[in-house]
Design an enzyme around this catalytic site. Structure first.
Site, mmCIF file in Angstrom:
data_model
loop_
_atom_site.group_PDB
_atom_site.id
_atom_site.type_symbol
_atom_site.label_atom_id
_atom_site.label_comp_id
_atom_site.label_asym_id
_atom_site.label_seq_id
_atom_site.Cartn_x
_atom_site.Cartn_y
_atom_site.Cartn_z
ATOM 1 N N ASN A 43 5.761 -7.774 7.922
ATOM 2 C CA ASN A 43 5.814 -8.085 6.487
ATOM 3 C C ASN A 43 7.226 -8.085 5.908
ATOM 4 O O ASN A 43 7.500 -8.785 4.935
ATOM 5 C CB ASN A 43 4.899 -7.144 5.690
ATOM 6 N N GLU A 85 6.541 5.495 9.747
ATOM 7 C CA GLU A 85 6.271 5.004 8.393
ATOM 8 C C GLU A 85 4.969 4.247 8.485
ATOM 9 O O GLU A 85 4.928 3.125 8.984
ATOM 10 C CB GLU A 85 7.433 4.126 7.913
ATOM 11 N N CYS A 123 3.435 -1.893 2.322
ATOM 12 C CA CYS A 123 2.878 -0.539 2.346
ATOM 13 C C CYS A 123 3.085 0.161 1.014
ATOM 14 O O CYS A 123 2.365 1.112 0.691
ATOM 15 C CB CYS A 123 3.501 0.269 3.482
ATOM 16 N N GLU A 154 13.646 7.251 5.962
ATOM 17 C CA GLU A 154 14.590 6.173 6.251
ATOM 18 C C GLU A 154 15.373 5.880 4.975
ATOM 19 O O GLU A 154 14.793 5.746 3.897
ATOM 20 C CB GLU A 154 13.851 4.921 6.727
#
Length: 497
Positions: A168, A267, A301, A475
């Site tokens: 994505n 993640e 997400c 991150e």
């Protein structure tokens, strides 16, 4: 929804795709898969094949790790300033090629060119941010409390890393992992998503052009991901695994990583609540909802997945949101004014349709949209649902598409309970005029990130990540580079003794 495009545009697209390396990058060289296998990369807006890409085998994966291991010692000893300057050159090169990267992402992933340009800007910032951190990794030196020793704390590169990135955000997910790893002195094997390998391959070429030494970054697109990455995760020479993707896959990878006690960053999935309180600026809340829901067409997400709105403003909010979302232009991402592109594939679109049908069958009202769009490609109508019952599947499962389900609450306690009623905890959003409530929410909501009166908060200078089953590690921010550093403590005899 339209998918027409001119001959001139088609020529530009073909020329760009033809310029992208489509082999594997191993040890600084572009090489075909050892088996000669290749796989198709499809344009989800048309269903047409853009090109084919080398399909890495288990042997190719092993060769990539061999190259990363061979390069680790020299790269880890490279001067921090040299690593920083390489990352800065990469940032400049990505910025200079923003139009090419944006168009390439649009072609293989489907997002609008305007949205893709935003990803280039966001993704490139990880290169600049990490370049600024590379020369500032610090340890410490201090006397022990009893004065009998000196305590030396040193930060060292973790070592060779395996990165598995999703489709994505094909540029940003690569730069968000690769940039801090390189800054810390780690080498990399990257396995990009099979749906969107072209952006990763072009980015790898940009790194090589910027002066990246052979073997520091290796790229192995493949269709049999588990077969190829499993042996790498089991290899004791690999020291770090970072994955962005679904929670079920993340759990499987964590089990594999436990055998070698790998450092991991995960993640994973999200189920973001979007809370609108009765004191909120309703127009601002609608604008924020558009950003939080429709960024990347909902295929993120961080996308708002559940809208909990105070009953006194729910009707007005839903109508305003439906009017805005319903007016968005659904089209191939290269078209002028395109705002909502296709879903990545038919499987993804079918899942969204199933979630909407389930909610409607249980009593939800369709205010706009509601189903797939006829024609080529995998388009789904931007949708707003009102009166969504709490047992609807789409309040429990990640939608990953342009669907906004709205339900109501009466009290702050109820809103918090609804928001926390999930195994996920990546991000949440809240609109309120009360500073006191905003502060309470930061303490009460079970989430790794929180947007207060803001629909987008992702920033390379901030730590991105979740709690509960949304993942491990962070991150970005100062925390990001720590994911790629080991801590060594040395106790040194008192030099004055």
């Amino acid at each position: 929804m339209t998918t027409d495009f001119s001959t001139e545009q088609a020529t530009r697209e073909e020329t760009l795709v033809a310029s992208v390396p489509t082999d594997l990058l191993i040890g600084g060289r572009w090489v075909p898969a050892s088996t000669g296998a290749r796989f198709d990369v499809e344009d989800p807006a048309t269903g047409a094949v853009l090109t084919t890409v080398a399909d890495a085998s288990v042997e190719d994966g092993a060769a990539a790790l061999d190259a990363a291991v061979a390069a680790q010692a020299s790269w880890g000893r490279t001067a921090p300033r040299e690593r920083a300057e390489l990352l800065r050159r990469a940032f400049d090169a990505v910025t200079a090629r923003a139009d090419d990267l944006a168009l390439l992402m649009t072609l293989e992933m489907g997002k609008s060119v305007a949205e893709a340009r935003g990803e280039v800007a966001y993704g490139s910032e990880f290169l600049r941010w990490s370049s600024e951190q590379a020369a500032h990794v610090a340890g410490r030196y201090l006397p022990a409390p009893d004065g009998k020793q000196r305590l030396l704390v040193v930060k060292k590169p973790v070592g060779p890393c395996l990165f598995i990135t999703p489709w994505n955000f094909p540029l940003a997910m690569a730069t968000r992992k690769i940039a801090p790893a390189l800054a810390a002195g780690c080498t990399v094997v990257l396995k990009p998503a099979a749906e969107t390998p072209l952006t990763a391959l072009l980015f790898a070429q940009i790194l090589l052009d910027a002066g990246l030494p052979d073997g520091v970054v290796n790229v192995i697109p493949c269709t049999a991901a588990g077969d190829v990455t499993g042996p790498l995760i089991a290899d004791p020479r690999l020291r770090k695994l970072s994955f962005t993707g679904s929670t079920p896959v993340g759990k499987h990878l964590l089990k594999q990583a436990s055998e070698q006690v790998l450092r991991t960053s995960m993640e994973l999935g999200g189920n973001a609540p979007f809370l609108v309180f009765d004191d909120a600026d309703l127009d601002a809340a609608v604008e924020g909802a558009l950003l939080a829901k429709m960024r990347n067409g909902g295929e993120a997400c961080t996308s708002a997945n559940r809208f909990y709105v105070h009953s006194s403003v729910a009707s007005a909010f839903s109508e305003k949101l439906a009017a805005r979302i319903g007016a968005m232009k659904v089209a191939r991402g290269t078209e002028d004014g395109a705002q909502v592109g296709p879903i990545i594939n038919q499987k993804g679109r079918a899942k969204i349709a199933g979630l909407v049908d389930d909610a409607v069958a249980k009593g939800a009202r369709v205010l706009t949209g509601g189903g797939p769009v006829d024609g080529p490609g995998y388009f789904f109508s931007p949708t707003v649902l009102a009166d969504v019952p709490l047992d609807a599947r789409l309040l429990k499962e990640e939608i990953f598409g342009p669907v906004a389900p709205v339900t109501t609450f009466e009290t702050e306690d109820e809103a918090v309970a609804l928001a926390n009623d999930t195994e996920f905890g990546l991000i949440a959003y809240a609109y309120t005029a009360s500073t006191a409530r905003a502060l309470r929410l930061t303490e009460r909501l079970e989430t790794g990130m929180l947007g207060i009166n803001a629909g987008v908060i992702s920033n390379p200078a901030a730590p991105f990540g979740g709690v509960k089953q949304s993942g491990l590690g962070r991150e970005g921010g100062e925390e990001g580079i720590e994911e790629y550093l080991e801590t060594l403590y040395a106790g040194i005899a008192d030099p004055w003794a």
